[in-house]
Design a protein around this motif. Structure first.
Motif, short mmCIF file in Angstrom:
data_model
loop_
_atom_site.label_atom_id
_atom_site.label_comp_id
_atom_site.label_asym_id
_atom_site.label_seq_id
_atom_site.Cartn_x
_atom_site.Cartn_y
_atom_site.Cartn_z
N TRP A 164 -34.41 -105.70 23.32
CA TRP A 164 -35.90 -105.80 22.98
C TRP A 164 -36.33 -107.22 22.72
O TRP A 164 -35.30 -107.86 22.30
CB TRP A 164 -36.38 -104.82 21.76
N ARG A 177 -41.25 -106.33 24.46
CA ARG A 177 -40.74 -106.02 25.95
C ARG A 177 -39.43 -105.34 25.79
O ARG A 177 -38.51 -106.12 24.99
CB ARG A 177 -40.52 -107.28 26.69
N ILE A 178 -39.19 -104.44 26.19
CA ILE A 178 -37.82 -103.40 26.32
C ILE A 178 -37.13 -103.87 27.72
O ILE A 178 -37.61 -103.81 28.91
CB ILE A 178 -37.84 -102.14 26.37
N ASP A 179 -35.98 -104.42 27.70
CA ASP A 179 -35.27 -104.96 28.94
C ASP A 179 -35.17 -103.56 29.92
O ASP A 179 -34.88 -102.48 29.45
CB ASP A 179 -33.68 -105.14 28.65
N GLY A 180 -35.59 -103.78 31.13
CA GLY A 180 -35.35 -102.48 32.03
C GLY A 180 -37.00 -102.03 32.31
O GLY A 180 -37.06 -101.38 33.10
N GLU A 181 -38.02 -102.15 31.27
CA GLU A 181 -39.21 -101.69 31.36
C GLU A 181 -40.10 -102.57 32.18
O GLU A 181 -40.02 -103.83 31.77
CB GLU A 181 -39.66 -101.34 29.94
N PRO A 182 -41.20 -102.17 32.91
CA PRO A 182 -41.99 -102.99 33.78
C PRO A 182 -42.99 -103.45 32.91
O PRO A 182 -43.34 -104.74 33.19
CB PRO A 182 -42.56 -101.90 34.72
N HIS A 183 -43.64 -103.15 31.84
CA HIS A 183 -44.48 -103.57 31.02
C HIS A 183 -44.26 -103.65 29.50
O HIS A 183 -43.39 -102.75 29.00
CB HIS A 183 -45.68 -103.03 31.23
#
Length: 127
Positions: free
Chosen positions: A61, A82-88
């Motif tokens: 995160w 922002r969470i790594d791997g999440e687009p938004h």
């Protein structure tokens, strides 16, 4: 020397969390700090358990402070997370109470309720 305001404590808190600067985080927390996650109903009590909560948490995160407001006893902020791997990124809210220049209560509000992942039971109770 003037005491650090809750808004400045909150700003510093977000910065040290993002930097994963655990010694700096330790200096911001009252030894009896209470951390709450209303969406999972988890509560972590005490500086040592809260530090472990953070050091054990997956490092996926990233926080950006969007805005912060407060008075002499507490503060609130909106964060972009922002969470790594999440687009938004998602927005989250954090509310803090302070006393004697340290954080005594921290409440994180996330966009949706969720069940806590396994493995945190030794650090948190459920309310």
């Amino acid at each position: 020397m003037p005491e650090t305001s809750p808004v400045e404590l909150l700003r510093t808190y977000v910065d040290v969390l993002e930097a994963r600067d655990w010694p700096a985080l330790t200096s911001l927390l009252h030894e009896d700090v209470v951390y709450r996650l209303p969406q999972t109903r988890e509560v972590v009590r005490g500086r040592d358990d809260y530090l472990r909560w953070n050091t054990d948490y997956p490092d996926v995160w990233h926080l950006r402070l969007v805005e912060a407001y407060g008075d002499r006893t507490g503060a609130a902020a909106r964060l972009s997370v922002r969470i790594d791997g999440e687009p938004h990124p998602v927005d989250a809210l954090v509310f803090v109470k302070a006393a004697d220049g340290r954080l005594v209560e921290i409440t994180d509000w996330w966009p949706e309720a969720y069940d806590p992942p396994p493995g945190r039971e030794h650090l948190a109770t459920r309310e």
